[in-house]
Design an enzyme around this catalytic site. Structure first.
Site, PDB file in Angstrom:
ATOM      1  N   THR A 136      -7.607  10.997   2.016  1.00 47.52           N
ATOM      2  CA  THR A 136      -7.691   9.472   2.417  1.00 47.52           C
ATOM      3  C   THR A 136      -8.772   8.875   1.449  1.00 47.52           C
ATOM      4  O   THR A 136      -9.657   9.382   1.080  1.00 47.52           O
ATOM      5  CB  THR A 136      -8.363   9.486   3.986  1.00 47.52           C
ATOM      6  N   ASP A 137      -8.684   7.776   1.337  1.00 51.65           N
ATOM      7  CA  ASP A 137      -9.580   6.666   0.585  1.00 51.65           C
ATOM      8  C   ASP A 137     -11.112   7.023   1.445  1.00 51.65           C
ATOM      9  O   ASP A 137     -11.907   6.418   1.048  1.00 51.65           O
ATOM     10  CB  ASP A 137      -9.041   5.391   0.532  1.00 51.65           C
ATOM     11  N   GLU A 138     -11.024   7.103   2.831  1.00 55.55           N
ATOM     12  CA  GLU A 138     -12.310   6.988   3.322  1.00 55.55           C
ATOM     13  C   GLU A 138     -13.401   7.894   2.952  1.00 55.55           C
ATOM     14  O   GLU A 138     -14.604   7.909   3.360  1.00 55.55           O
ATOM     15  CB  GLU A 138     -12.178   7.212   4.991  1.00 55.55           C
ATOM     16  N   TYR A 173     -14.485  11.882  10.995  1.00 61.30           N
ATOM     17  CA  TYR A 173     -13.566  12.144  10.317  1.00 61.30           C
ATOM     18  C   TYR A 173     -13.573  12.028   8.590  1.00 61.30           C
ATOM     19  O   TYR A 173     -13.208  12.940   8.100  1.00 61.30           O
ATOM     20  CB  TYR A 173     -12.583  10.758  10.708  1.00 61.30           C
ATOM     21  N   LYS A 227     -12.828  15.218   6.171  1.00 62.19           N
ATOM     22  CA  LYS A 227     -11.793  15.046   4.977  1.00 62.19           C
ATOM     23  C   LYS A 227     -12.441  15.164   3.607  1.00 62.19           C
ATOM     24  O   LYS A 227     -11.838  16.107   2.774  1.00 62.19           O
ATOM     25  CB  LYS A 227     -10.773  13.641   5.030  1.00 62.19           C
TER      26      LYS A 227
HETATM   27  P1  NAD Z   1      -1.325  12.175  12.636  1.00 62.41           P
HETATM   28  O1  NAD Z   1      -2.518  12.216  13.657  1.00 62.41           O
HETATM   29  O2  NAD Z   1      -0.248  11.122  13.293  1.00 62.41           O
HETATM   30  O3  NAD Z   1      -0.692  13.650  12.667  1.00 62.41           O
HETATM   31  C1  NAD Z   1      -1.270  14.646  12.577  1.00 62.41           C
HETATM   32  C2  NAD Z   1      -0.528  16.085  12.805  1.00 62.41           C
HETATM   33  O4  NAD Z   1      -1.139  17.046  12.528  1.00 62.41           O
HETATM   34  C3  NAD Z   1      -0.001  15.875  14.265  1.00 62.41           C
HETATM   35  O5  NAD Z   1       1.414  16.238  14.263  1.00 62.41           O
HETATM   36  C4  NAD Z   1      -0.823  16.979  14.868  1.00 62.41           C
HETATM   37  O6  NAD Z   1      -0.460  17.718  15.849  1.00 62.41           O
HETATM   38  C5  NAD Z   1      -0.927  17.999  13.497  1.00 62.41           C
HETATM   39  N1  NAD Z   1      -2.176  18.804  13.751  1.00 62.41           N
HETATM   40  C6  NAD Z   1      -3.522  18.455  13.891  1.00 62.41           C
HETATM   41  N2  NAD Z   1      -4.249  19.345  14.023  1.00 62.41           N
HETATM   42  C7  NAD Z   1      -3.626  20.608  13.709  1.00 62.41           C
HETATM   43  C8  NAD Z   1      -3.903  21.924  13.408  1.00 62.41           C
HETATM   44  N3  NAD Z   1      -5.317  22.560  13.663  1.00 62.41           N
HETATM   45  N4  NAD Z   1      -2.905  22.707  13.292  1.00 62.41           N
HETATM   46  C9  NAD Z   1      -1.682  22.484  13.034  1.00 62.41           C
HETATM   47  N5  NAD Z   1      -1.185  21.083  13.144  1.00 62.41           N
HETATM   48  C10 NAD Z   1      -2.247  20.189  13.371  1.00 62.41           C
HETATM   49  O7  NAD Z   1      -1.765  11.868  11.194  1.00 62.41           O
HETATM   50  P2  NAD Z   1      -1.290  11.028  10.300  1.00 62.41           P
HETATM   51  O8  NAD Z   1      -1.756   9.628  10.199  1.00 62.41           O
HETATM   52  O9  NAD Z   1       0.272  11.389   9.905  1.00 62.41           O
HETATM   53  O10 NAD Z   1      -2.072  11.563   8.690  1.00 62.41           O
HETATM   54  C11 NAD Z   1      -1.487  12.788   8.115  1.00 62.41           C
HETATM   55  C12 NAD Z   1      -2.499  13.178   7.045  1.00 62.41           C
HETATM   56  O11 NAD Z   1      -2.637  12.041   6.135  1.00 62.41           O
HETATM   57  C13 NAD Z   1      -3.938  13.545   7.598  1.00 62.41           C
HETATM   58  O12 NAD Z   1      -4.439  14.427   6.767  1.00 62.41           O
HETATM   59  C14 NAD Z   1      -4.836  12.162   7.271  1.00 62.41           C
HETATM   60  O13 NAD Z   1      -6.081  12.407   6.980  1.00 62.41           O
HETATM   61  C15 NAD Z   1      -4.174  11.482   5.945  1.00 62.41           C
HETATM   62  N6  NAD Z   1      -4.015  10.275   5.707  1.00 62.41           N
HETATM   63  C16 NAD Z   1      -3.649   9.223   6.729  1.00 62.41           C
HETATM   64  C17 NAD Z   1      -3.670   7.856   6.647  1.00 62.41           C
HETATM   65  C18 NAD Z   1      -3.274   6.888   7.693  1.00 62.41           C
HETATM   66  O14 NAD Z   1      -3.327   5.776   7.304  1.00 62.41           O
HETATM   67  N7  NAD Z   1      -2.664   7.419   8.700  1.00 62.41           N
HETATM   68  C19 NAD Z   1      -3.975   7.517   5.280  1.00 62.41           C
HETATM   69  C20 NAD Z   1      -4.308   8.374   4.060  1.00 62.41           C
HETATM   70  C21 NAD Z   1      -4.343   9.701   4.440  1.00 62.41           C
HETATM   71  O1  DAU Z   2      -7.963   4.591   5.052  1.00 61.63           O
HETATM   72  C1  DAU Z   2      -7.326   5.409   5.476  1.00 61.63           C
HETATM   73  C2  DAU Z   2      -7.165   6.004   7.103  1.00 61.63           C
HETATM   74  O2  DAU Z   2      -7.008   4.752   7.656  1.00 61.63           O
HETATM   75  C3  DAU Z   2      -6.744   6.997   7.069  1.00 61.63           C
HETATM   76  O3  DAU Z   2      -7.552   8.253   6.408  1.00 61.63           O
HETATM   77  C4  DAU Z   2      -6.954   7.286   8.916  1.00 61.63           C
HETATM   78  O4  DAU Z   2      -6.493   8.435   9.266  1.00 61.63           O
HETATM   79  C5  DAU Z   2      -6.290   6.129   9.425  1.00 61.63           C
HETATM   80  O5  DAU Z   2      -6.540   6.362  11.092  1.00 61.63           O
HETATM   81  C6  DAU Z   2      -6.937   4.707   9.002  1.00 61.63           C
HETATM   82  O6  DAU Z   2      -8.328   4.715   9.401  1.00 61.63           O
HETATM   83  P1  DAU Z   2      -8.874   3.394   9.870  1.00 61.63           P
HETATM   84  O7  DAU Z   2     -10.023   3.579  10.693  1.00 61.63           O
HETATM   85  O8  DAU Z   2      -8.925   2.403   8.786  1.00 61.63           O
HETATM   86  O9  DAU Z   2      -7.668   2.763  11.003  1.00 61.63           O
HETATM   87  P2  DAU Z   2      -7.516   2.054  12.338  1.00 61.63           P
HETATM   88  O10 DAU Z   2      -6.044   1.722  12.412  1.00 61.63           O
HETATM   89  O11 DAU Z   2      -8.270   3.016  13.426  1.00 61.63           O
HETATM   90  O12 DAU Z   2      -8.453   0.880  12.024  1.00 61.63           O
HETATM   91  C7  DAU Z   2      -7.974  -0.327  11.122  1.00 61.63           C
HETATM   92  C8  DAU Z   2      -9.203  -1.227  11.307  1.00 61.63           C
HETATM   93  O13 DAU Z   2      -8.956  -2.065  12.499  1.00 61.63           O
HETATM   94  C9  DAU Z   2     -10.459  -0.741  11.229  1.00 61.63           C
HETATM   95  O14 DAU Z   2     -11.156  -1.683  10.604  1.00 61.63           O
HETATM   96  C10 DAU Z   2     -10.783  -0.672  12.736  1.00 61.63           C
HETATM   97  C11 DAU Z   2     -10.012  -1.802  13.214  1.00 61.63           C
HETATM   98  N1  DAU Z   2      -9.609  -1.907  14.824  1.00 61.63           N
HETATM   99  C12 DAU Z   2      -9.036  -0.716  15.023  1.00 61.63           C
HETATM  100  C13 DAU Z   2      -8.381  -0.340  16.399  1.00 61.63           C
HETATM  101  C14 DAU Z   2      -7.713   0.978  16.804  1.00 61.63           C
HETATM  102  C15 DAU Z   2      -9.727  -2.724  15.645  1.00 61.63           C
HETATM  103  O15 DAU Z   2     -10.144  -4.028  15.160  1.00 61.63           O
HETATM  104  N2  DAU Z   2      -9.240  -2.522  16.905  1.00 61.63           N
HETATM  105  C16 DAU Z   2      -8.575  -1.533  17.360  1.00 61.63           C
HETATM  106  O16 DAU Z   2      -8.283  -1.455  18.530  1.00 61.63           O
END
Ligand code: NAD
Ligand code: DAU
Length: 352
Positions: free
Chosen positions: A131-133, A156, A160
């Site tokens: 992730t970019d975080e 988190y 990562k």
């Molecule tokens: P998600 O939470 O939707 O899915 C995560 C999956 O991993 C789930 O199916 C969960 O059951 C499984 N999991 C968790 N812990 C586990 C374990 N110990 N063993 C086996 N399975 C396990 O997450 P997502 O949004 O699909 O993100 C997937 C990946 O991409 C993550 O590594 C996250 O850090 C990265 N990522 C997400 C975003 C985003 O915006 N969602 C952006 C950049 C990177």
């Molecule tokens: O940047 C990549 C990341 O993006 C991934 O690595 C993470 O897995 C993914 O969850 C996401 O993280 P964020 O914290 O940026 O996403 P989230 O959707 O939780 O929040 C996006 C923005 O919105 C953040 O600034 C917090 C704000 N927010 C979020 C929620 C859930 C609100 O204002 N209200 C809300 O209820």
């Protein structure tokens, strides 16, 4: 790559990736999906895949920390590539319950790396989805590049960042053939409705409050999930081993602007003259502790080396996404389990 072990394939991005691999690419090998099925993992996200590809898709409910189970699967399926999505992924949950993030994101990645180290000669690639975080927060200007120093703010992002460091260490020390991608915020179908975009869509549809943290001025760089999948596949096929690639949407938006766009589109797609405009549901609530102000990715390396750019515009991607949630009410009612209701209730109490 003939037999890919996908971890976390029942989550949001993992399930989109498996669907993409089977429907949009010329990959003709097998996918072995291992997922612990946490609250965020839902086998329904892959409904129809086993029926369509009975000899090419396999699922095993396993924790990635279970090395002996992983070893058995590795041998049975003659795995030659790993694409690692499995993680605890929600920042707010990492603030209330960091232990799960240390377990899955750090120990889990360590276990997979041990598997990779033991089978180094059979493995073509270990791709790690990050992730970019990990870079922390930007000010009003500038972009994250692949050489920006790590500076994570939340449990988190720290977990990562740790996993990224482990991948690099195993690549350099043991010669595990690895690539890493660091991506910005994704949105699209099958995203669990605890994250900003699906939560706002569902609450707007259901006429519930739309909780915006702080003043809503935090900025994220949004990418449609299929574009992320395309980037991962491009890196897996053609990325240089040992390298890291940034992936971004080139689409910076303030949270409040995202919520306003969603409100306008829900008003348009579900015209109901009996309810007030959805914008009236916006409620400013207590901010997230340690809330990063801004993320923005410089993805020129991926563009120059692998010719990848995002294909979907935010305007088309968000409308497609809202339509998907409107049409998939069965999926929504099933993911909103007792655990979900408990989490949302606690969020509401904590942010009053
Ligand atoms: P998600 O939470 O939707 O899915 C995560 C999956 O991993 C789930 O199916 C969960 O059951 C499984 N999991 C968790 N812990 C586990 C374990 N110990 N063993 C086996 N399975 C396990 O997450 P997502 O949004 O699909 O993100 C997937 C990946 O991409 C993550 O590594 C996250 O850090 C990265 N990522 C997400 C975003 C985003 O915006 N969602 C952006 C950049 C990177
Ligand atoms: O940047 C990549 C990341 O993006 C991934 O690595 C993470 O897995 C993914 O969850 C996401 O993280 P964020 O914290 O940026 O996403 P989230 O959707 O939780 O929040 C996006 C923005 O919105 C953040 O600034 C917090 C704000 N927010 C979020 C929620 C859930 C609100 O204002 N209200 C809300 O209820």
């Amino acid at each position: 790559m003939k037999n890919i072990l996908v971890t976390g394939g029942c989550g949001f991005i993992g399930s989109n990736f498996i669907r993409y691999l089977f429907s949009e690419t010329d990959f003709n090998g097998r996918v072995v999906n291992i997922d612990k099925l946490t609250y965020a993992g839902n086998p329904e996200n892959l409904a129809g895949i086993k029926e369509a590809f009975p000899n090419r898709y396999f699922f095993n409910k396993t924790d990635i920390c279970n090395l002996s189970e992983l070893t058995g699967l590795f041998e049975t399926f003659e795995i030659d590539a790993i694409c690692h999505f499995a993680a605890e992924s929600h920042v707010d949950r990492s603030i209330t319950n960091p232990g799960d993030f240390i377990h899955s994101n750090i120990e889990g990645t360590f276990c997979l790396l041990e598997l990779a180290r033991q089978n180094k000669n059979k493995l073509e690639l270990f791709h790690h989805v990050s992730t970019d975080e990990v870079f922390g927060s930007l000010g009003k200007s500038g972009y994250f590049t692949e050489t920006t120093p790590y500076n994570p703010s939340s449990p988190y992002s720290a977990s990562k960042a740790s996993s990224d460091h482990l991948i690099r260490a195993y690549s350099v020390t043991y010669g595990v053939p690895a690539t890493i991608s660091n991506c910005s915020n994704n949105y699209g179908p099958y995203q669990f409705p605890e994250k900003l975009i699906p939560l706002m869509i569902l609450n707007a549809i259901e006429d519930k409050a739309l909780p915006v943290y702080g003043e809503g001025i935090n900025i994220r760089d949004w990418l449609y999930v299929e574009d992320h999948c395309k980037a991962i596949w491009a890196i897996m096929q053609h990325g240089r081993r040992g390298e890291t690639y940034n992936i971004g949407g080139g689409c910076e938006k303030r949270n409040i602007d995202i919520v306003n766009i969603i409100c306008e589109l829900v008003d348009k797609l579900i015209p109901d003259t009996n309810t007030a405009p959805k914008k009236n549901l916006i409620t400013f609530v207590k901010d997230r502790p340690g809330h990063d102000l801004r993320y923005a990715m410089d993805f020129s390396k991926l563009k120059n080396e692998l010719n990848w750019t995002p294909a979907e515009t935010f305007e088309s991607g968000i409308e497609k996404t809202i339509k998907w949630y409107i049409e998939n009410t069965n999926w929504i009612s099933r993911v909103k389990s007792g655990e979900y209701k408990q989490w949302m209730k606690q969020q509401y109490e904590d942010r009053k």
